[in-house]
Design a protein around this motif. Sequence first.
Motif, PDB file in Angstrom:
ATOM      1  N   THR A   7     -67.830 -82.898  67.193  1.00  0.00           N
ATOM      2  CA  THR A   7     -68.600 -82.039  66.289  1.00  0.00           C
ATOM      3  C   THR A   7     -67.855 -80.723  66.117  1.00  0.00           C
ATOM      4  N   VAL A   8     -67.493 -80.409  64.881  1.00  0.00           N
ATOM      5  CA  VAL A   8     -66.806 -79.158  64.545  1.00  0.00           C
ATOM      6  C   VAL A   8     -67.758 -78.324  63.693  1.00  0.00           C
ATOM      7  N   GLN A   9     -67.990 -77.083  64.104  1.00  0.00           N
ATOM      8  CA  GLN A   9     -68.930 -76.225  63.383  1.00  0.00           C
ATOM      9  C   GLN A   9     -68.307 -74.860  63.092  1.00  0.00           C
ATOM     10  N   ASP A  10     -68.455 -74.450  61.821  1.00  0.00           N
ATOM     11  CA  ASP A  10     -68.103 -73.097  61.381  1.00  0.00           C
ATOM     12  C   ASP A  10     -66.675 -72.717  61.768  1.00  0.00           C
ATOM     13  N   VAL A  24     -65.753 -74.181  57.942  1.00  0.00           N
ATOM     14  CA  VAL A  24     -65.975 -75.602  57.675  1.00  0.00           C
ATOM     15  C   VAL A  24     -66.602 -76.291  58.888  1.00  0.00           C
ATOM     16  N   SER A  25     -67.362 -77.341  58.601  1.00  0.00           N
ATOM     17  CA  SER A  25     -68.026 -78.120  59.648  1.00  0.00           C
ATOM     18  C   SER A  25     -67.940 -79.608  59.304  1.00  0.00           C
ATOM     19  N   PHE A  26     -67.803 -80.442  60.325  1.00  0.00           N
ATOM     20  CA  PHE A  26     -67.869 -81.894  60.135  1.00  0.00           C
ATOM     21  C   PHE A  26     -68.053 -82.544  61.498  1.00  0.00           C
ATOM     22  N   ALA A  27     -68.394 -83.831  61.488  1.00  0.00           N
ATOM     23  CA  ALA A  27     -68.557 -84.585  62.727  1.00  0.00           C
ATOM     24  C   ALA A  27     -67.956 -85.974  62.542  1.00  0.00           C
ATOM     25  N   GLY A  60     -65.454 -70.526  65.426  1.00  0.00           N
ATOM     26  CA  GLY A  60     -66.055 -71.844  65.328  1.00  0.00           C
ATOM     27  C   GLY A  60     -66.071 -72.546  66.670  1.00  0.00           C
ATOM     28  N   THR A  61     -66.732 -73.688  66.711  1.00  0.00           N
ATOM     29  CA  THR A  61     -66.842 -74.468  67.950  1.00  0.00           C
ATOM     30  C   THR A  61     -66.360 -75.895  67.705  1.00  0.00           C
ATOM     31  N   ILE A  62     -65.698 -76.450  68.721  1.00  0.00           N
ATOM     32  CA  ILE A  62     -65.247 -77.844  68.702  1.00  0.00           C
ATOM     33  C   ILE A  62     -65.793 -78.490  69.963  1.00  0.00           C
ATOM     34  N   ALA A  63     -66.686 -79.451  69.790  1.00  0.00           N
ATOM     35  CA  ALA A  63     -67.352 -80.071  70.932  1.00  0.00           C
ATOM     36  C   ALA A  63     -67.106 -81.576  70.912  1.00  0.00           C
ATOM     37  N   VAL A 231     -59.551 -82.502  52.163  1.00  0.00           N
ATOM     38  CA  VAL A 231     -59.251 -81.167  52.676  1.00  0.00           C
ATOM     39  C   VAL A 231     -58.651 -80.356  51.532  1.00  0.00           C
ATOM     40  N   SER A 232     -59.326 -79.271  51.165  1.00  0.00           N
ATOM     41  CA  SER A 232     -58.805 -78.365  50.145  1.00  0.00           C
ATOM     42  C   SER A 232     -58.927 -76.950  50.683  1.00  0.00           C
ATOM     43  N   VAL A 233     -58.425 -75.998  49.935  1.00  0.00           N
ATOM     44  CA  VAL A 233     -58.365 -74.623  50.423  1.00  0.00           C
ATOM     45  C   VAL A 233     -59.761 -74.138  50.811  1.00  0.00           C
ATOM     46  N   GLY A 234     -59.941 -73.905  52.108  1.00  0.00           N
ATOM     47  CA  GLY A 234     -61.175 -73.305  52.592  1.00  0.00           C
ATOM     48  C   GLY A 234     -62.341 -74.239  52.796  1.00  0.00           C
ATOM     49  N   GLU A 235     -62.231 -75.524  52.412  1.00  0.00           N
ATOM     50  CA  GLU A 235     -63.399 -76.386  52.522  1.00  0.00           C
ATOM     51  C   GLU A 235     -63.024 -77.845  52.773  1.00  0.00           C
ATOM     52  N   LEU A 236     -64.031 -78.612  53.221  1.00  0.00           N
ATOM     53  CA  LEU A 236     -63.903 -80.049  53.418  1.00  0.00           C
ATOM     54  C   LEU A 236     -64.998 -80.736  52.619  1.00  0.00           C
ATOM     55  N   THR A 237     -64.633 -81.846  51.948  1.00  0.00           N
ATOM     56  CA  THR A 237     -65.616 -82.587  51.157  1.00  0.00           C
ATOM     57  C   THR A 237     -65.581 -84.054  51.581  1.00  0.00           C
ATOM     58  N   PRO A 238     -66.688 -84.590  52.132  1.00  0.00           N
ATOM     59  CA  PRO A 238     -66.690 -85.988  52.585  1.00  0.00           C
ATOM     60  C   PRO A 238     -67.041 -86.960  51.451  1.00  0.00           C
ATOM     61  N   TYR A 239     -66.453 -88.167  51.539  1.00  0.00           N
ATOM     62  CA  TYR A 239     -66.783 -89.259  50.627  1.00  0.00           C
ATOM     63  C   TYR A 239     -66.894 -90.535  51.444  1.00  0.00           C
ATOM     64  N   PRO A 240     -67.898 -91.383  51.172  1.00  0.00           N
ATOM     65  CA  PRO A 240     -67.970 -92.668  51.880  1.00  0.00           C
ATOM     66  C   PRO A 240     -66.882 -93.608  51.387  1.00  0.00           C
ATOM     67  N   GLY A 241     -66.394 -94.471  52.266  1.00  0.00           N
ATOM     68  CA  GLY A 241     -65.414 -95.466  51.866  1.00  0.00           C
ATOM     69  C   GLY A 241     -63.990 -95.006  52.068  1.00  0.00           C
ATOM     70  N   GLY A 242     -63.045 -95.783  51.512  1.00  0.00           N
ATOM     71  CA  GLY A 242     -61.634 -95.515  51.693  1.00  0.00           C
ATOM     72  C   GLY A 242     -61.047 -94.646  50.603  1.00  0.00           C
ATOM     73  N   TYR A 243     -59.745 -94.778  50.417  1.00  0.00           N
ATOM     74  CA  TYR A 243     -59.021 -93.907  49.492  1.00  0.00           C
ATOM     75  C   TYR A 243     -59.495 -94.090  48.054  1.00  0.00           C
ATOM     76  N   THR A 244     -59.749 -95.343  47.655  1.00  0.00           N
ATOM     77  CA  THR A 244     -60.188 -95.601  46.284  1.00  0.00           C
ATOM     78  C   THR A 244     -61.503 -94.898  45.993  1.00  0.00           C
ATOM     79  N   GLU A 245     -62.447 -94.989  46.928  1.00  0.00           N
ATOM     80  CA  GLU A 245     -63.730 -94.303  46.745  1.00  0.00           C
ATOM     81  C   GLU A 245     -63.547 -92.789  46.728  1.00  0.00           C
ATOM     82  N   ASP A 246     -62.581 -92.320  47.507  1.00  0.00           N
ATOM     83  CA  ASP A 246     -62.279 -90.884  47.512  1.00  0.00           C
ATOM     84  C   ASP A 246     -61.800 -90.438  46.131  1.00  0.00           C
ATOM     85  N   LEU A 247     -60.902 -91.215  45.530  1.00  0.00           N
ATOM     86  CA  LEU A 247     -60.418 -90.888  44.194  1.00  0.00           C
ATOM     87  C   LEU A 247     -61.557 -90.888  43.176  1.00  0.00           C
TER      88      LEU A 247
END
Length: 280
Positions: A7-10, A24-27, A60-63, A231-247
């Motif tokens: 878990t990564v927060q802030d 940024v935050s993600f798990a 930020g915290t990394i747990a 991963v873009s400047v300053g932020e993270l954006t999640p998408y379900p699935g693989g690379y094709t779904e990401d595109l």
Amino acid sequence: MATPILTVQDLHKSFGPRVVFDGVSFAVDEGEKVGFNGANGSAKSTLFRIVAGVEGSEGGTIAFRRDARVGYLAQEPEFAEGDTILRAVAAGKPGLQDAIAEYHEVAGRLARGEGDLDRLLARQGEVAARIDALGGWDYEHRMEAILTRLGVDRWERSVDGLSGGERKRVALARVLLQEPELLLMDEPTNHLDADTTAWLEEHLQGYPGAVMLITHDRYFLDRVVTRMIEVSVGELTPYPGGYTEDLEGRAERMERKATEEEKRKKLIAQELAWVRPSPS
């Protein structure tokens, strides 16, 4: 319900005036396979180094889940100077190697009749139990088998004289043999041929731990990961699935932004028309 292994927060990180992560935050859940995508210079490798504890952050915290082990394959791996290939790979499980060495040392003392027999036998039993808990006696066999599968030979060579491709394959063997609960891999398919890449793909598909993956191999991503994080400047954006779904997700987001920008321009034009005086 899935349990996070990480878990990564802030998280905040900058290089001088350039901010790369702005809160940024993600798990990542246990057993999850997550791909990280983004333009060159978007700090994907920096994010992995921070999570692996190789590089610091400004906040930020990394747990991690309790007792979780983390393995990290760097884009440019490092080894102890003068190590042979076998010693470099064995360094991935130093506790196991130390235990095996101690077991053989105690066995030698028993064979020579040195010391207190009962104490030595008890110690040998304790060390044998530790070896079993750390992966067992077949570690050297598995180490040699995976090096062979990765196309690395002449294991007594020094890592100092290896090519960049050989160093990457030796580091790949080391981290895979660690079998950590969270595996961070930065461009693992670099310098691998098609057959070895296919083997690694299959290995990761069945890997019981969680995997965080950076690679430019879009087919590898599509076959291995179940979720993408852009991963873009300053932020993270999640998408379900693989690379094709990401595109597809990025295309939808760009189209949505273009529509919103067009609406904004029309609104500005309407407001300008309203505030401007009418011709007399």
